[in-house]
Motif scaffolding. Sequence first.
Motif, mmCIF file in Angstrom:
data_model
loop_
_atom_site.group_PDB
_atom_site.id
_atom_site.type_symbol
_atom_site.label_atom_id
_atom_site.label_comp_id
_atom_site.label_asym_id
_atom_site.label_seq_id
_atom_site.Cartn_x
_atom_site.Cartn_y
_atom_site.Cartn_z
ATOM 1 N N GLU A 6 53.041 66.574 78.074
ATOM 2 C CA GLU A 6 51.787 65.836 78.179
ATOM 3 C C GLU A 6 51.292 65.373 76.815
ATOM 4 O O GLU A 6 51.526 66.014 75.798
ATOM 5 C CB GLU A 6 50.707 66.714 78.819
ATOM 6 N N PHE A 7 50.614 64.232 76.829
ATOM 7 C CA PHE A 7 49.912 63.739 75.649
ATOM 8 C C PHE A 7 48.699 62.958 76.131
ATOM 9 O O PHE A 7 48.578 62.652 77.316
ATOM 10 C CB PHE A 7 50.826 62.873 74.770
ATOM 11 N N THR A 8 47.773 62.665 75.242
ATOM 12 C CA THR A 8 46.539 61.995 75.644
ATOM 13 C C THR A 8 46.397 60.658 74.929
ATOM 14 O O THR A 8 46.812 60.494 73.780
ATOM 15 C CB THR A 8 45.296 62.862 75.347
ATOM 16 N N LEU A 9 45.808 59.722 75.644
ATOM 17 C CA LEU A 9 45.437 58.420 75.107
ATOM 18 C C LEU A 9 44.039 58.076 75.609
ATOM 19 O O LEU A 9 43.650 58.492 76.709
ATOM 20 C CB LEU A 9 46.380 57.315 75.592
ATOM 21 N N TYR A 10 43.316 57.323 74.821
ATOM 22 C CA TYR A 10 42.037 56.801 75.279
ATOM 23 C C TYR A 10 42.263 55.522 76.073
ATOM 24 O O TYR A 10 43.123 54.708 75.727
ATOM 25 C CB TYR A 10 41.137 56.440 74.088
ATOM 26 N N ASP A 11 41.480 55.336 77.121
ATOM 27 C CA ASP A 11 41.350 54.024 77.736
ATOM 28 C C ASP A 11 40.398 53.248 76.833
ATOM 29 O O ASP A 11 39.541 53.838 76.155
ATOM 30 C CB ASP A 11 40.753 54.127 79.137
ATOM 31 N N LEU A 12 40.541 51.933 76.805
ATOM 32 C CA LEU A 12 39.740 51.097 75.917
ATOM 33 C C LEU A 12 39.034 49.992 76.681
ATOM 34 O O LEU A 12 39.525 49.530 77.709
ATOM 35 C CB LEU A 12 40.622 50.438 74.854
ATOM 36 N N LYS A 13 37.905 49.566 76.136
ATOM 37 C CA LYS A 13 37.244 48.344 76.600
ATOM 38 C C LYS A 13 37.113 47.444 75.375
ATOM 39 O O LYS A 13 36.618 47.872 74.332
ATOM 40 C CB LYS A 13 35.863 48.638 77.180
ATOM 41 N N VAL A 14 37.589 46.206 75.502
ATOM 42 C CA VAL A 14 37.491 45.220 74.431
ATOM 43 C C VAL A 14 36.560 44.128 74.928
ATOM 44 O O VAL A 14 36.837 43.474 75.938
ATOM 45 C CB VAL A 14 38.873 44.645 74.067
ATOM 46 N N GLU A 15 35.437 43.951 74.223
ATOM 47 C CA GLU A 15 34.377 43.078 74.717
ATOM 48 C C GLU A 15 33.906 42.128 73.622
ATOM 49 O O GLU A 15 33.852 42.496 72.445
ATOM 50 C CB GLU A 15 33.207 43.953 75.176
ATOM 51 N N VAL A 16 33.548 40.914 74.017
ATOM 52 C CA VAL A 16 32.904 39.981 73.104
ATOM 53 C C VAL A 16 31.449 40.432 72.984
ATOM 54 O O VAL A 16 30.725 40.459 73.977
ATOM 55 C CB VAL A 16 32.979 38.522 73.624
ATOM 56 N N VAL A 17 31.033 40.808 71.762
ATOM 57 C CA VAL A 17 29.694 41.390 71.593
ATOM 58 C C VAL A 17 28.747 40.559 70.744
ATOM 59 O O VAL A 17 27.542 40.833 70.732
ATOM 60 C CB VAL A 17 29.770 42.823 71.011
ATOM 61 N N ALA A 18 29.248 39.572 70.007
ATOM 62 C CA ALA A 18 28.363 38.799 69.141
ATOM 63 C C ALA A 18 28.936 37.408 68.900
ATOM 64 O O ALA A 18 30.131 37.177 69.060
ATOM 65 C CB ALA A 18 28.159 39.518 67.808
ATOM 66 N N ASN A 19 28.044 36.541 68.484
ATOM 67 C CA ASN A 19 28.407 35.175 68.118
ATOM 68 C C ASN A 19 27.797 34.904 66.755
ATOM 69 O O ASN A 19 26.587 34.798 66.626
ATOM 70 C CB ASN A 19 27.881 34.195 69.158
ATOM 71 N N ARG A 20 28.634 34.813 65.735
ATOM 72 C CA ARG A 20 28.167 34.540 64.371
ATOM 73 C C ARG A 20 28.356 33.069 64.002
ATOM 74 O O ARG A 20 28.422 32.719 62.845
ATOM 75 C CB ARG A 20 28.918 35.432 63.386
ATOM 76 N N GLY A 21 28.449 32.241 64.999
ATOM 77 C CA GLY A 21 28.665 30.809 64.782
ATOM 78 C C GLY A 21 29.121 30.180 66.078
ATOM 79 O O GLY A 21 28.830 30.671 67.156
ATOM 80 N N ARG A 22 29.868 29.130 65.971
ATOM 81 C CA ARG A 22 30.361 28.428 67.158
ATOM 82 C C ARG A 22 31.525 29.202 67.784
ATOM 83 O O ARG A 22 32.434 29.644 67.082
ATOM 84 C CB ARG A 22 30.825 27.039 66.728
ATOM 85 N N MET A 23 31.520 29.338 69.085
ATOM 86 C CA MET A 23 32.592 30.022 69.812
ATOM 87 C C MET A 23 33.716 29.023 70.056
ATOM 88 O O MET A 23 33.757 28.328 71.068
ATOM 89 C CB MET A 23 32.085 30.590 71.145
ATOM 90 N N MET A 24 34.632 28.939 69.117
ATOM 91 C CA MET A 24 35.715 27.952 69.159
ATOM 92 C C MET A 24 36.757 28.254 70.227
ATOM 93 O O MET A 24 37.456 27.361 70.684
ATOM 94 C CB MET A 24 36.414 27.868 67.798
#
Length: 117
Positions: A6-24
Amino acid sequence: MSVNDEFTLYDLKVEVVANRGRMMCHERIGDYFEVKSGTIFMPEGQGFPLYAMAALLPLLPAKQRPTHPNDWMTTDSDIACPDVHCGAVFRISRTTMRTLRHSEESGEQLPASEAQP
């Protein structure tokens, strides 16, 4: 003797959290995907920018693994879009910890010296 593989891994969430300019790359704040074990899941009907995904992918296996509390991989979670003209900021969050088995995730056998009793 039974082998604990056995070994362990984290599940992840990758989210867009900010806009520092134009969302190209046409992402929107709140867009996200999840990583569970070795699989990426997206909400129905939502996409994710290809070039942003390509930049984030190399970080994900490292973020999945437990790391030392002082390691930057533990503390840093916000990633800028790789397009210098895009203002998107992505956050990689560890969610739940998952227990996996080497024998179910790899075609290779563990060396006897590395197997845990």
